[in-house]
Design an enzyme around this catalytic site. Structure first.
Site, PDB file in Angstrom:
ATOM      1  N   SER A 101       0.843  -1.252   0.001  1.00 51.31           N
ATOM      2  CA  SER A 101       0.167   0.105   0.028  1.00 51.31           C
ATOM      3  C   SER A 101       0.748   1.259  -0.048  1.00 51.31           C
ATOM      4  CB  SER A 101      -0.914  -0.035   1.347  1.00 51.31           C
ATOM      5  OG  SER A 101      -1.522   1.259   1.438  1.00 51.31           O
ATOM      6  N   TYR A 126      -0.278  -1.059  10.507  1.00 51.03           N
ATOM      7  CA  TYR A 126      -0.717  -1.429   8.901  1.00 51.03           C
ATOM      8  C   TYR A 126       0.276  -0.951   7.881  1.00 51.03           C
ATOM      9  CZ  TYR A 126      -3.376  -1.247   4.495  1.00 51.03           C
ATOM     10  OH  TYR A 126      -3.752  -1.532   3.101  1.00 51.03           O
ATOM     11  N   LYS A 130       3.041  -2.790   5.706  1.00 52.93           N
ATOM     12  CA  LYS A 130       3.178  -2.672   4.376  1.00 52.93           C
ATOM     13  C   LYS A 130       4.402  -2.238   3.904  1.00 52.93           C
ATOM     14  CE  LYS A 130      -0.863  -4.188   3.508  1.00 52.93           C
ATOM     15  NZ  LYS A 130      -1.017  -5.036   2.556  1.00 52.93           N
ATOM     16  N   THR A 161     -13.440  -0.880  -1.392  1.00 55.31           N
ATOM     17  CA  THR A 161     -13.456  -2.071  -1.269  1.00 55.31           C
ATOM     18  C   THR A 161     -14.255  -2.082   0.478  1.00 55.31           C
ATOM     19  OG1 THR A 161     -11.432  -2.199  -0.042  1.00 55.31           O
ATOM     20  CG2 THR A 161     -11.373  -3.095  -2.367  1.00 55.31           C
TER      21      THR A 161
HETATM   22  N1  LIG Z   1      -8.717  -0.813  -1.191  1.00 57.50           N
HETATM   23  C1  LIG Z   1      -7.431   0.031  -0.988  1.00 57.50           C
HETATM   24  O1  LIG Z   1      -7.719   1.176  -1.292  1.00 57.50           O
HETATM   25  C2  LIG Z   1      -6.375  -0.286  -0.771  1.00 57.50           C
HETATM   26  C3  LIG Z   1      -5.092   0.519  -0.837  1.00 57.50           C
HETATM   27  C4  LIG Z   1      -3.907   0.021  -0.491  1.00 57.50           C
HETATM   28  C5  LIG Z   1      -3.599  -1.266  -0.348  1.00 57.50           C
HETATM   29  N2  LIG Z   1      -4.783  -2.091  -0.314  1.00 57.50           N
HETATM   30  C6  LIG Z   1      -4.424  -3.529  -0.319  1.00 57.50           C
HETATM   31  O2  LIG Z   1      -5.159  -4.326  -1.045  1.00 57.50           O
HETATM   32  C7  LIG Z   1      -5.312  -5.531  -0.517  1.00 57.50           C
HETATM   33  C8  LIG Z   1      -6.792  -5.925  -0.625  1.00 57.50           C
HETATM   34  O3  LIG Z   1      -7.458  -4.997   0.189  1.00 57.50           O
HETATM   35  P1  LIG Z   1      -9.139  -4.580   0.052  1.00 57.50           P
HETATM   36  O4  LIG Z   1      -9.156  -3.319   0.117  1.00 57.50           O
HETATM   37  O5  LIG Z   1      -9.653  -5.538  -1.098  1.00 57.50           O
HETATM   38  O6  LIG Z   1      -9.369  -5.093   1.645  1.00 57.50           O
HETATM   39  P2  LIG Z   1     -10.780  -6.079   2.077  1.00 57.50           P
HETATM   40  O7  LIG Z   1     -12.121  -5.456   1.163  1.00 57.50           O
HETATM   41  O8  LIG Z   1     -10.677  -6.028   3.318  1.00 57.50           O
HETATM   42  O9  LIG Z   1     -10.522  -7.637   1.330  1.00 57.50           O
HETATM   43  C9  LIG Z   1      -9.348  -8.209   2.386  1.00 57.50           C
HETATM   44  C10 LIG Z   1      -9.283  -9.449   1.824  1.00 57.50           C
HETATM   45  O10 LIG Z   1      -8.314 -10.132   2.881  1.00 57.50           O
HETATM   46  C11 LIG Z   1      -8.772 -11.399   2.977  1.00 57.50           C
HETATM   47  N3  LIG Z   1      -8.490 -11.582   4.593  1.00 57.50           N
HETATM   48  C12 LIG Z   1      -8.265 -10.760   5.643  1.00 57.50           C
HETATM   49  N4  LIG Z   1      -8.071 -11.362   6.628  1.00 57.50           N
HETATM   50  C13 LIG Z   1      -7.777 -12.792   6.186  1.00 57.50           C
HETATM   51  C14 LIG Z   1      -7.604 -13.955   7.130  1.00 57.50           C
HETATM   52  N5  LIG Z   1      -7.310 -13.930   8.313  1.00 57.50           N
HETATM   53  N6  LIG Z   1      -7.460 -15.048   6.339  1.00 57.50           N
HETATM   54  C15 LIG Z   1      -7.831 -15.141   4.960  1.00 57.50           C
HETATM   55  N7  LIG Z   1      -8.103 -14.116   4.102  1.00 57.50           N
HETATM   56  C16 LIG Z   1      -8.132 -12.937   4.895  1.00 57.50           C
HETATM   57  C17 LIG Z   1     -10.306 -11.177   3.057  1.00 57.50           C
HETATM   58  O11 LIG Z   1     -10.984 -12.262   3.024  1.00 57.50           O
HETATM   59  P3  LIG Z   1     -12.624 -12.295   3.468  1.00 57.50           P
HETATM   60  O12 LIG Z   1     -13.145 -11.488   2.580  1.00 57.50           O
HETATM   61  O13 LIG Z   1     -12.887 -13.751   3.678  1.00 57.50           O
HETATM   62  O14 LIG Z   1     -12.659 -11.766   4.809  1.00 57.50           O
HETATM   63  C18 LIG Z   1     -10.631 -10.163   1.852  1.00 57.50           C
HETATM   64  O15 LIG Z   1     -10.717 -11.112   0.585  1.00 57.50           O
HETATM   65  C19 LIG Z   1      -4.936  -5.549   1.030  1.00 57.50           C
HETATM   66  O16 LIG Z   1      -3.754  -6.064   1.056  1.00 57.50           O
HETATM   67  C20 LIG Z   1      -4.650  -4.209   1.233  1.00 57.50           C
HETATM   68  O17 LIG Z   1      -3.970  -3.954   2.277  1.00 57.50           O
HETATM   69  C21 LIG Z   1      -5.959  -1.879  -0.581  1.00 57.50           C
END
Ligand SMILES: NC(=O)c1ccc[n+]([C@@H]2O[C@H](COP(=O)([O-])OP(=O)(O)OC[C@H]3O[C@@H](n4cnc5c(N)ncnc54)[C@H](OP(=O)(O)O)[C@@H]3O)[C@@H](O)[C@H]2O)c1
Length: 247
Positions: A101, A126, A130, A161
């Site tokens: 991130s 967090y 990262k 998300t």
């Molecule tokens: N969205 C953004 O703006 C953004 C920005 C920078 C970086 N990121 C990164 O992008 C990635 C995806 O994030 P997101 O925004 O899509 O978040 P999200 O909507 O919270 O999705 C997170 C994913 O991680 C899985 N997860 C969390 N804890 C877990 C566990 N204990 N075991 C197995 N799976 C687990 C969740 O599975 P479940 O659905 O089954 O809970 C979900 O599929 C992350 O690494 C985040 O740090 C996102």
């Protein structure tokens, strides 16, 4: 496959998707999962470390790990190391893409991996996690440079998300209407998975299909990457992994 600048996944009916569930906050579950997965003895071409987590309170898992660290760092490291033999089977075109991130820009590497200070701050933890992912990617890339495996980290951009709306409601509200779609957030991951490896920079951090800097000017984070060797030793010890074998 490209559709309006966004990669669209269209699977031919002969392609099969199999789903396996693993709680990535548990090192024991990751170890049993990788044992079962490895028994299929198939080459693994692409591993995407996407699961990420931001918990604001200091919570410990039943195995005693701080929860953000468990999912973001311990799982990324353990899963990747344990499937390394399968990635080697897919060499010279195997790759590991770790979804980090832009939040990591604010934090240097810190060997207090489980944030044991009394003023626990989940957002800071967090960001630290990262940062570890970016430094780990660099470390893997050097350590396994002769294995035909590409290691890349990336920032997906701020995407709408469930994770963002739940963990960062302020940001979600502020950027409302301007957040990326899931497809836009995933675009660079898919691009990294499909690019010819000789067009990619080993160990680099990517954003919007291009290499991005790992450190902001004057942020004072660059020198901290020198600690990654000792940080890897700590992660291995916390996760109960044997010292790395000579490869
Ligand atoms: N969205 C953004 O703006 C953004 C920005 C920078 C970086 N990121 C990164 O992008 C990635 C995806 O994030 P997101 O925004 O899509 O978040 P999200 O909507 O919270 O999705 C997170 C994913 O991680 C899985 N997860 C969390 N804890 C877990 C566990 N204990 N075991 C197995 N799976 C687990 C969740 O599975 P479940 O659905 O089954 O809970 C979900 O599929 C992350 O690494 C985040 O740090 C996102």
């Amino acid at each position: 496959m490209e559709d309006g600048g966004v990669w669209a996944l269209r699977l031919h009916p002969v392609h099969q998707i199999r789903i396996r569930i693993c709680d990535l906050s548990s090192i024991n579950e990751i170890k049993s999962f990788t044992t079962r997965f490895s028994s299929m003895n198939k080459p693994l071409h692409v591993l995407v470390n996407n699961a990420g987590f931001l918990e604001h309170k200091r919570v410990t898992t039943p195995e005693g790990l701080e929860l953000n660290f468990a999912v973001n760092v311990a799982a990324t490291y353990t899963l990747t190391e344990l499937v390394m033999p399968l990635l080697e089977k897919a060499a010279p075109d195997a790759r590991v893409i770790t979804v980090s991130s832009g939040g990591m820009y604010t934090e240097p590497l810190n060997n207090n991996l489980e944030y044991r200070e009394s003023d626990f701050d989940g957002t800071k933890q967090y960001a630290r996690n990262k940062r570890v992912q970016v430094a780990l990617t660099e470390w893997w890339s050097e350590k396994y440079s002769n294995k035909g495996i590409g290691f890349y980290s990336m920032h997906p951009g701020w995407a709408d998300t469930p994770g963002v709306s739940k963990s960062l409601p302020g940001l979600s509200e502020k950027l409302s209407g301007n957040l990326r779609s899931n497809e836009e957030g995933a675009d660079t991951v898919v691009w990294l998975a499909l690019q010819p490896m000789d067009k990619l920079v080993a160990g680099a951090f990517y954003f919007d299909r291009a290499e991005a800097q790992k450190h902001l000017k004057f942020a004072g984070t660059a020198a901290s990457h020198a600690q990654i060797g000792s940080i890897v030793d700590s992660i291995r010890s916390i996760c109960g992994l044997q010292p790395p074998m000579r490869r």
